[in-house]
Design a protein around this motif. Structure first.
Motif, PDB file in Angstrom:
ATOM      1  N   VAL A 100     -30.566 -26.351  15.554  1.00  0.00           N
ATOM      2  CA  VAL A 100     -31.198 -25.762  16.724  1.00  0.00           C
ATOM      3  C   VAL A 100     -31.602 -26.900  17.654  1.00  0.00           C
ATOM      4  CG1 VAL A 100     -33.257 -24.516  17.516  1.00  0.00           C
ATOM      5  CG2 VAL A 100     -32.081 -23.759  15.472  1.00  0.00           C
ATOM      6  N   ASP A 101     -31.373 -26.716  18.929  1.00  0.00           N
ATOM      7  CA  ASP A 101     -31.778 -27.712  19.926  1.00  0.00           C
ATOM      8  C   ASP A 101     -33.296 -27.828  19.895  1.00  0.00           C
ATOM      9  OD1 ASP A 101     -32.355 -29.233  22.170  1.00  0.00           O
ATOM     10  OD2 ASP A 101     -31.121 -28.034  23.527  1.00  0.00           O
ATOM     11  N   GLU A 102     -33.775 -28.996  19.533  1.00  0.00           N
ATOM     12  CA  GLU A 102     -35.222 -29.152  19.390  1.00  0.00           C
ATOM     13  C   GLU A 102     -35.861 -29.982  20.497  1.00  0.00           C
ATOM     14  OE1 GLU A 102     -36.217 -33.235  17.276  1.00  0.00           O
ATOM     15  OE2 GLU A 102     -36.716 -31.481  16.152  1.00  0.00           O
ATOM     16  N   ARG A 103     -35.129 -30.150  21.590  1.00  0.00           N
ATOM     17  CA  ARG A 103     -35.717 -30.941  22.675  1.00  0.00           C
ATOM     18  C   ARG A 103     -37.107 -30.432  23.008  1.00  0.00           C
ATOM     19  NH1 ARG A 103     -30.907 -30.837  26.958  1.00  0.00           N
ATOM     20  NH2 ARG A 103     -30.361 -29.065  25.679  1.00  0.00           N
ATOM     21  N   LEU A 104     -38.025 -31.331  23.070  1.00  0.00           N
ATOM     22  CA  LEU A 104     -39.406 -31.089  23.502  1.00  0.00           C
ATOM     23  C   LEU A 104     -40.266 -30.313  22.499  1.00  0.00           C
ATOM     24  CD1 LEU A 104     -38.674 -30.299  27.262  1.00  0.00           C
ATOM     25  CD2 LEU A 104     -39.018 -32.517  26.188  1.00  0.00           C
ATOM     26  N   THR A 105     -39.775 -30.016  21.291  1.00  0.00           N
ATOM     27  CA  THR A 105     -40.632 -29.285  20.336  1.00  0.00           C
ATOM     28  C   THR A 105     -41.807 -30.141  19.889  1.00  0.00           C
ATOM     29  OG1 THR A 105     -39.214 -29.885  18.475  1.00  0.00           O
ATOM     30  CG2 THR A 105     -38.870 -27.702  19.454  1.00  0.00           C
ATOM     31  N   SER A 106     -41.603 -31.442  19.709  1.00  0.00           N
ATOM     32  CA  SER A 106     -42.719 -32.299  19.293  1.00  0.00           C
ATOM     33  C   SER A 106     -43.781 -32.356  20.383  1.00  0.00           C
ATOM     34  CB  SER A 106     -42.233 -33.705  18.942  1.00  0.00           C
ATOM     35  OG  SER A 106     -41.458 -33.660  17.768  1.00  0.00           O
ATOM     36  N   ILE A 107     -43.341 -32.358  21.637  1.00  0.00           N
ATOM     37  CA  ILE A 107     -44.302 -32.358  22.753  1.00  0.00           C
ATOM     38  C   ILE A 107     -45.056 -31.031  22.777  1.00  0.00           C
ATOM     39  CG2 ILE A 107     -44.492 -32.364  25.279  1.00  0.00           C
ATOM     40  CD1 ILE A 107     -42.084 -34.353  25.238  1.00  0.00           C
ATOM     41  N   ALA A 108     -44.337 -29.926  22.584  1.00  0.00           N
ATOM     42  CA  ALA A 108     -44.999 -28.612  22.543  1.00  0.00           C
ATOM     43  C   ALA A 108     -45.975 -28.541  21.383  1.00  0.00           C
ATOM     44  CB  ALA A 108     -43.958 -27.498  22.436  1.00  0.00           C
ATOM     45  N   ALA A 109     -45.587 -29.087  20.235  1.00  0.00           N
ATOM     46  CA  ALA A 109     -46.476 -29.088  19.063  1.00  0.00           C
ATOM     47  C   ALA A 109     -47.725 -29.925  19.347  1.00  0.00           C
ATOM     48  CB  ALA A 109     -45.734 -29.627  17.845  1.00  0.00           C
ATOM     49  N   ARG A 110     -47.536 -31.081  19.986  1.00  0.00           N
ATOM     50  CA  ARG A 110     -48.669 -31.941  20.337  1.00  0.00           C
ATOM     51  C   ARG A 110     -49.612 -31.201  21.292  1.00  0.00           C
ATOM     52  NH1 ARG A 110     -45.675 -36.111  21.985  1.00  0.00           N
ATOM     53  NH2 ARG A 110     -45.216 -36.689  19.855  1.00  0.00           N
ATOM     54  N   ASP A 111     -49.044 -30.480  22.249  1.00  0.00           N
ATOM     55  CA  ASP A 111     -49.858 -29.709  23.195  1.00  0.00           C
ATOM     56  C   ASP A 111     -50.670 -28.636  22.467  1.00  0.00           C
ATOM     57  OD1 ASP A 111     -48.862 -31.239  25.260  1.00  0.00           O
ATOM     58  OD2 ASP A 111     -47.476 -29.691  25.989  1.00  0.00           O
ATOM     59  N   LEU A 112     -50.036 -27.951  21.497  1.00  0.00           N
ATOM     60  CA  LEU A 112     -50.748 -26.928  20.722  1.00  0.00           C
ATOM     61  C   LEU A 112     -51.938 -27.528  19.970  1.00  0.00           C
ATOM     62  CD1 LEU A 112     -47.751 -24.875  19.280  1.00  0.00           C
ATOM     63  CD2 LEU A 112     -49.440 -24.076  20.937  1.00  0.00           C
ATOM     64  N   ILE A 113     -51.743 -28.705  19.418  1.00  0.00           N
ATOM     65  CA  ILE A 113     -52.815 -29.368  18.673  1.00  0.00           C
ATOM     66  C   ILE A 113     -53.952 -29.757  19.613  1.00  0.00           C
ATOM     67  CG2 ILE A 113     -53.357 -31.497  17.401  1.00  0.00           C
ATOM     68  CD1 ILE A 113     -50.616 -31.105  16.032  1.00  0.00           C
ATOM     69  N   GLN A 114     -53.605 -30.241  20.798  1.00  0.00           N
ATOM     70  CA  GLN A 114     -54.643 -30.586  21.772  1.00  0.00           C
ATOM     71  C   GLN A 114     -55.413 -29.350  22.212  1.00  0.00           C
ATOM     72  OE1 GLN A 114     -52.239 -32.813  24.590  1.00  0.00           O
ATOM     73  NE2 GLN A 114     -53.212 -34.722  23.929  1.00  0.00           N
ATOM     74  N   GLN A 115     -54.726 -28.214  22.335  1.00  0.00           N
ATOM     75  CA  GLN A 115     -55.405 -26.972  22.694  1.00  0.00           C
ATOM     76  C   GLN A 115     -56.394 -26.540  21.611  1.00  0.00           C
ATOM     77  OE1 GLN A 115     -52.355 -24.088  23.582  1.00  0.00           O
ATOM     78  NE2 GLN A 115     -51.547 -25.310  25.266  1.00  0.00           N
ATOM     79  N   GLU A 116     -56.146 -26.978  20.373  1.00  0.00           N
ATOM     80  CA  GLU A 116     -57.060 -26.677  19.267  1.00  0.00           C
ATOM     81  C   GLU A 116     -58.172 -27.725  19.163  1.00  0.00           C
ATOM     82  OE1 GLU A 116     -54.447 -26.692  15.907  1.00  0.00           O
ATOM     83  OE2 GLU A 116     -53.467 -24.816  16.493  1.00  0.00           O
ATOM     84  N   ASN A 117     -58.270 -28.583  20.197  1.00  0.00           N
ATOM     85  CA  ASN A 117     -59.250 -29.670  20.236  1.00  0.00           C
ATOM     86  C   ASN A 117     -59.124 -30.624  19.055  1.00  0.00           C
ATOM     87  OD1 ASN A 117     -60.474 -28.934  22.686  1.00  0.00           O
ATOM     88  ND2 ASN A 117     -61.652 -27.336  21.632  1.00  0.00           N
ATOM     89  N   ARG A 118     -57.878 -30.891  18.662  1.00  0.00           N
ATOM     90  CA  ARG A 118     -57.593 -31.854  17.612  1.00  0.00           C
ATOM     91  C   ARG A 118     -56.896 -33.057  18.226  1.00  0.00           C
ATOM     92  NH1 ARG A 118     -55.106 -27.944  12.938  1.00  0.00           N
ATOM     93  NH2 ARG A 118     -56.965 -27.893  11.667  1.00  0.00           N
ATOM     94  N   SER A 119     -56.992 -34.166  17.554  1.00  0.00           N
ATOM     95  CA  SER A 119     -56.359 -35.389  18.023  1.00  0.00           C
ATOM     96  C   SER A 119     -54.932 -35.483  17.493  1.00  0.00           C
ATOM     97  CB  SER A 119     -57.158 -36.602  17.535  1.00  0.00           C
ATOM     98  OG  SER A 119     -56.402 -37.770  17.703  1.00  0.00           O
ATOM     99  N   PRO A 120     -53.925 -35.505  18.381  1.00  0.00           N
ATOM    100  CA  PRO A 120     -52.541 -35.636  17.925  1.00  0.00           C
ATOM    101  C   PRO A 120     -52.301 -36.909  17.116  1.00  0.00           C
ATOM    102  CG  PRO A 120     -52.586 -34.953  20.209  1.00  0.00           C
ATOM    103  CD  PRO A 120     -53.997 -35.311  19.834  1.00  0.00           C
ATOM    104  N   SER A 121     -52.949 -38.007  17.499  1.00  0.00           N
ATOM    105  CA  SER A 121     -52.715 -39.267  16.791  1.00  0.00           C
ATOM    106  C   SER A 121     -53.249 -39.234  15.363  1.00  0.00           C
ATOM    107  CB  SER A 121     -53.330 -40.439  17.561  1.00  0.00           C
ATOM    108  OG  SER A 121     -54.722 -40.266  17.660  1.00  0.00           O
ATOM    109  N   ARG A 122     -54.208 -38.366  15.093  1.00  0.00           N
ATOM    110  CA  ARG A 122     -54.767 -38.257  13.733  1.00  0.00           C
ATOM    111  C   ARG A 122     -54.125 -37.126  12.937  1.00  0.00           C
ATOM    112  NH1 ARG A 122     -61.174 -38.972  14.934  1.00  0.00           N
ATOM    113  NH2 ARG A 122     -60.997 -41.029  15.886  1.00  0.00           N
ATOM    114  N   ASN A 123     -53.245 -36.367  13.563  1.00  0.00           N
ATOM    115  CA  ASN A 123     -52.649 -35.195  12.910  1.00  0.00           C
ATOM    116  C   ASN A 123     -51.129 -35.193  13.022  1.00  0.00           C
ATOM    117  OD1 ASN A 123     -55.052 -33.383  12.121  1.00  0.00           O
ATOM    118  ND2 ASN A 123     -55.535 -33.988  14.213  1.00  0.00           N
ATOM    119  N   LYS A 124     -50.515 -36.334  12.737  1.00  0.00           N
ATOM    120  CA  LYS A 124     -49.057 -36.442  12.883  1.00  0.00           C
ATOM    121  C   LYS A 124     -48.329 -35.478  11.943  1.00  0.00           C
ATOM    122  CE  LYS A 124     -49.245 -41.096  14.612  1.00  0.00           C
ATOM    123  NZ  LYS A 124     -48.573 -41.356  15.789  1.00  0.00           N
ATOM    124  N   GLY A 125     -48.832 -35.302  10.733  1.00  0.00           N
ATOM    125  CA  GLY A 125     -48.220 -34.356   9.803  1.00  0.00           C
ATOM    126  C   GLY A 125     -48.287 -32.936  10.330  1.00  0.00           C
TER     127      GLY A 125
END
Length: 154
Positions: A100-125
């Protein structure tokens, strides 16, 4: 009165990275993908063993792997590396493989984590799990859309 047999869908979504593998699964109806775990990569055999345990437990029928095309839609170096690993995993797990074309999924996932008020750099998994869920959800949505289109034709 005829009832349609229900079709059980069990697919595993993978976001393959050099250090981690994000893993997602879906409910039996194939409607909702959720992140399951993140595997810290150590060796191919260890990674396969961890994935095999999930495959057996969830009775997985298909591997859905995100392919990181370039922004121009081409297969770059990273996409070719993902393809090689994905094919090896599919062969080791004896499962059909879908990309499946996954372009930008990591960016979308990072955005979702930020919306949950979590730090992307501390939640790479967590990013990897969410990216895998987005990859799998995209495939599930495509399958459902294709099935609806086919049903309208009959």
């Amino acid at each position: 009165m005829s009832s349609r047999p229900s079709i059980r869908i069990s697919a595993l979504g993978l976001d393959l990275g050099r250090r981690r593998i994000g893993v997602a699964g879906c409910d039996g109806t194939g409607l909702i993908a959720t992140g399951l775990t993140t595997i810290e990569r150590t060796s191919f055999d260890a990674d396969v063993a961890k994935l095999r345990a999930i495959v057996v437990e969830r009775q997985v029928q298909t591997l859905v792997v995100g392919l990181p095309y370039t922004l121009k839609g081409e297969l770059g170096y990273q996409a070719r590396q993902v393809q090689k690993l994905a094919w090896r995993l599919a062969q080791a797990l004896d499962l059909p493989l879908v990309f499946v074309d996954e372009r930008l999924t990591s960016i979308a996932a990072r955005d979702l984590i930020q919306q949950e008020n979590r730090s992307p750099s501390r939640n790479k998994g967590l990013i990897d799990r969410k990216a895998a869920a987005l990859i799998l959800q995209q495939w599930l949505d495509e399958q459902r859309s294709a099935a609806l289109t086919q049903a309208r034709k009959t």
